[in-house]
Design an enzyme around this catalytic site. Structure first.
Site, PDB file in Angstrom:
ATOM      1  CB  ALA A 179      -0.931  -0.014   1.205  1.00 13.35           C
ATOM      2  CG  HIS A 180      -1.183   4.991   0.582  1.00 18.80           C
ATOM      3  ND1 HIS A 180      -2.254   5.817   0.383  1.00 18.80           N
ATOM      4  CD2 HIS A 180      -1.368   4.442   1.799  1.00 18.80           C
ATOM      5  CE1 HIS A 180      -3.048   5.776   1.419  1.00 18.80           C
ATOM      6  NE2 HIS A 180      -2.527   4.949   2.299  1.00 18.80           N
TER       7      HIS A 180
END
Length: 350
Positions: A236-237
């Site tokens: 994820a980011h």
């Protein structure tokens, strides 16, 4: 074909037996035929050594006597030696420079780059020497890809991302898609937060098929040099992963978690967001990591397999565990009070 002494000259080790024996490929002990080089990395398979038809065998330094006249190579780490021999026998396909007629390229490319059919490269992209862009792959505007990196078919690298040198990215991987960032209105509606960071990937990184690495929300998502990511991994980011960390298939890592160097994450493990995992951590397969890990070591948090009826019975007990804890504490408190005041047995002794 390689002679055993040629392999040792390239890779080290010690020849045992006939150094002029020629081998053409590596194989398992059971499947090996004449002309094959097998290996034994685990002592439990030593019993299969004598029945193998391999022309030579890679074994550990402590297994010299087990060769019993058979030709082979002695080395401190047979499995690592096997990997290096396999690379010699199976080099990657050579780059075939040129741009396919069905590709769309909107930037200048070095003459040594190969671009497959249906690939597209947007304006402002910077592609290094000897890069392969596989069929159907897409490179977004402003993206930089280092020398010698290879993209298989249908890889997507979104705008402004950075990929280092000598990386391998397998089919279906998506690098730089938006991270999962939303704010919520009081009425329940979601407001998208623009993801304006990048994905920055170091050198010598391998990324498996259908793996996704989201771009950062504000800062970058960073994958360190030498990392190896299996198929269907979700990163994820704003995640940061240290050098030479290996992550097995179907692992999910939530946003803003930092993972140190030389870690190993087992398949289907889950790591929640905003955690810190230090260097040299091993997470067992199927483990849910819900807190930061600040000390190196092996961590496991899953249930062993058991027959269904046993699982139902054990889980039934687990459901009453909280009530049991309350009862035990009450009994402990009552016993402590009796000991403090002097119980019936104390009076009899008096």
């Amino acid at each position: 074909m390689f002679r055993l002494d040629e392999l040792v000259a390239r890779l080290g080790g010690e020849v045992c037996g006939d150094a002029s024996v020629e081998v053409r490929r590596v194989a398992t002990l059971d499947q090996a035929e004449s002309g094959d080089l097998a290996f034994v990395a685990n002592r439990r398979y030593f019993s299969r050594l004598h029945s193998s038809a391999a022309s030579a065998v890679i074994v550990g330094l402590d297994a010299r006597a087990l060769l019993d006249g058979r030709s082979g190579i002695l080395t401190a780490d047979p499995y690592l030696y096997f990997a290096r021999v396999a690379q010699l026998f199976n080099p990657p396909p050579a780059v075939r420079p040129g741009v396919h007629l069905l590709a769309v390229v909107s930037c200048s490319l070095p003459s040594t780059v190969e671009v497959g059919a249906g690939a597209s490269i947007d304006e402002g992209a910077e592609i290094g020497e000897d890069v392969i862009i596989g069929p159907g792959s897409h490179i977004g505007r402003g993206t930089r890809i280092g020398r010698g990196t290879r993209l298989a078919a249908n890889v997507t690298i979104q705008h402004d991302c950075v990929v280092g040198e000598n990386c391998i990215i397998h089919s279906g991987a998506v690098i730089g898609a938006d991270g999962f960032g939303f704010a919520r209105e009081k009425d329940g509606r979601w407001v998208k937060i623009p993801q304006v960071g990048r994905v920055v990937i170091g050198n010598e990184v391998e990324i498996g098929a259908n793996t996704t690495i989201d771009r950062g929300a504000l800062d970058d998502t960073v994958i360190g040099n030498g990392c190896k990511l299996d198929n269907q991994v979700q990163i994820a980011h704003n995640v940061r992963i240290g050098e030479n960390t290996a992550i097995a298939g179907c692992v999910g890592i939530a946003g803003s978690t930092t993972i140190g160097a030389r870690c190993m994450i087992g398949g289907q493990a889950g790591i929640i967001g905003h955690l810190l995992i230090c260097d040299d951590v091993v997470v067992s397969a199927g483990t849910l990591v819900s807190k930061s890990l600040t000390r190196p070591g092996v961590y496991t948090a899953n249930l062993p397999l058991q027959p269904h009826a046993d699982w139902v019975r054990n889980f039934a007990h687990l459901r009453h565990l909280d009530t049991l804890v309350v009862r035990v504490r009450a009994l402990e408190s009552e016993l402590e009070n009796q000991n403090h005041k002097g119980g019936p047995d104390d009076r009899k002794l008096g």
